[in-house]
Design a protein around this motif. Sequence first.
Motif, PDB file in Angstrom:
ATOM      1  N   MET A  44     -11.943 -12.384  28.338  1.00 30.54           N
ATOM      2  CA  MET A  44     -13.083 -13.035  28.544  1.00 30.54           C
ATOM      3  C   MET A  44     -13.964 -12.705  29.612  1.00 30.54           C
ATOM      4  SD  MET A  44     -11.549 -16.855  27.146  1.00 30.54           S
ATOM      5  CE  MET A  44     -13.137 -17.598  28.072  1.00 30.54           C
ATOM      6  N   GLN A  45     -13.039 -12.572  31.110  1.00 26.76           N
ATOM      7  CA  GLN A  45     -13.711 -12.171  32.127  1.00 26.76           C
ATOM      8  C   GLN A  45     -14.447 -10.686  32.382  1.00 26.76           C
ATOM      9  OE1 GLN A  45     -10.829 -12.773  35.305  1.00 26.76           O
ATOM     10  NE2 GLN A  45     -11.659 -14.639  35.482  1.00 26.76           N
ATOM     11  N   VAL A  46     -13.975  -9.560  31.555  1.00 31.77           N
ATOM     12  CA  VAL A  46     -14.351  -8.418  31.154  1.00 31.77           C
ATOM     13  C   VAL A  46     -15.543  -8.429  30.352  1.00 31.77           C
ATOM     14  CG1 VAL A  46     -13.705  -6.346  30.158  1.00 31.77           C
ATOM     15  CG2 VAL A  46     -12.148  -7.407  31.651  1.00 31.77           C
ATOM     16  N   SER A  47     -15.438  -9.278  29.245  1.00 31.55           N
ATOM     17  CA  SER A  47     -16.559  -9.331  28.543  1.00 31.55           C
ATOM     18  C   SER A  47     -17.767 -10.090  29.242  1.00 31.55           C
ATOM     19  CB  SER A  47     -16.038 -10.306  27.022  1.00 31.55           C
ATOM     20  OG  SER A  47     -17.173 -10.389  26.356  1.00 31.55           O
TER      21      SER A  47
ATOM     22  N   LEU B  23     -16.471  -3.383  22.094  1.00 30.98           N
ATOM     23  CA  LEU B  23     -15.500  -3.754  22.995  1.00 30.98           C
ATOM     24  C   LEU B  23     -15.130  -5.241  22.634  1.00 30.98           C
ATOM     25  CD1 LEU B  23     -13.425  -3.844  25.235  1.00 30.98           C
ATOM     26  CD2 LEU B  23     -15.326  -4.506  26.409  1.00 30.98           C
ATOM     27  N   THR B  24     -16.380  -5.954  22.620  1.00 33.28           N
ATOM     28  CA  THR B  24     -16.387  -7.599  22.322  1.00 33.28           C
ATOM     29  C   THR B  24     -15.761  -7.891  21.023  1.00 33.28           C
ATOM     30  OG1 THR B  24     -18.368  -7.730  23.840  1.00 33.28           O
ATOM     31  CG2 THR B  24     -17.825  -9.509  22.382  1.00 33.28           C
TER      32      THR B  24
ATOM     33  N   SER C  82     -20.013   0.081  34.585  1.00 36.70           N
ATOM     34  CA  SER C  82     -19.611  -0.947  33.414  1.00 36.70           C
ATOM     35  C   SER C  82     -19.061  -0.186  32.233  1.00 36.70           C
ATOM     36  CB  SER C  82     -21.169  -1.342  32.945  1.00 36.70           C
ATOM     37  OG  SER C  82     -21.000  -2.244  31.741  1.00 36.70           O
ATOM     38  N   PHE C  83     -19.391   1.043  32.130  1.00 39.87           N
ATOM     39  CA  PHE C  83     -18.498   1.740  31.362  1.00 39.87           C
ATOM     40  C   PHE C  83     -17.065   1.935  31.512  1.00 39.87           C
ATOM     41  CE2 PHE C  83     -16.908   5.904  29.591  1.00 39.87           C
ATOM     42  CZ  PHE C  83     -17.071   5.787  28.261  1.00 39.87           C
ATOM     43  N   GLY C  84     -16.914   2.327  32.998  1.00 39.24           N
ATOM     44  CA  GLY C  84     -15.283   2.333  33.566  1.00 39.24           C
ATOM     45  C   GLY C  84     -14.518   0.975  33.278  1.00 39.24           C
ATOM     46  N   LEU C  85     -15.157  -0.086  33.478  1.00 38.60           N
ATOM     47  CA  LEU C  85     -14.525  -1.506  33.261  1.00 38.60           C
ATOM     48  C   LEU C  85     -14.463  -1.557  31.618  1.00 38.60           C
ATOM     49  CD1 LEU C  85     -13.484  -4.104  34.537  1.00 38.60           C
ATOM     50  CD2 LEU C  85     -15.689  -4.996  34.088  1.00 38.60           C
ATOM     51  N   THR C  86     -15.170  -1.285  30.823  1.00 39.79           N
ATOM     52  CA  THR C  86     -14.980  -1.368  29.523  1.00 39.79           C
ATOM     53  C   THR C  86     -13.685  -0.359  28.874  1.00 39.79           C
ATOM     54  OG1 THR C  86     -17.408  -1.813  28.928  1.00 39.79           O
ATOM     55  CG2 THR C  86     -16.176  -1.273  27.201  1.00 39.79           C
ATOM     56  N   LEU C  87     -13.890   0.685  29.439  1.00 32.35           N
ATOM     57  CA  LEU C  87     -12.707   1.544  29.104  1.00 32.35           C
ATOM     58  C   LEU C  87     -11.131   1.434  29.863  1.00 32.35           C
ATOM     59  CD1 LEU C  87     -12.638   4.441  27.666  1.00 32.35           C
ATOM     60  CD2 LEU C  87     -12.878   5.722  29.773  1.00 32.35           C
TER      61      LEU C  87
END
Length: 145
Positions: free
Chosen positions: A76-79, A140-141, A56-61
Amino acid sequence: MSNNTNSQPECNIVDEDIAGPGVRVSFYVQTFLLVLLVDRSWQDAPVALWTFIATSFGLTLAAIINRSELVLLEAMQVSNLVWLANFGTFVALASYSRRKAASKKSGKKAASKKLPSHMIKPDYGVKYGAMLQTLFSMLLTIYMW
């Protein structure tokens, strides 16, 4: 009037590395299996939780690094994926804490069944990691919107 379809922008094309179908299916399956694993085998839960938190951290980064190319659909999909991961992590943490506490109580009652000391003492590292990832995903959001 020409029927040139190339003049219309492609609105639903997403970056496969950030919000593609493989990433989405991976997060859905990983969330489901994490909650199921913690309920079935709480001893293996910290490793699975750390893996999911890191994913999850990797996707956020990755979303923050690629923010200049990120379109609204990807954001929106990442969030949604990151919040699904947060929800799954906290459900798994609740189950993990409940199972660990129940095992600790039964371990005190049954002297014949000794657990190693690292399984009896509280494990706050994974809980702090989950909280930090949740705060990071909140930032991030806010940043994306």
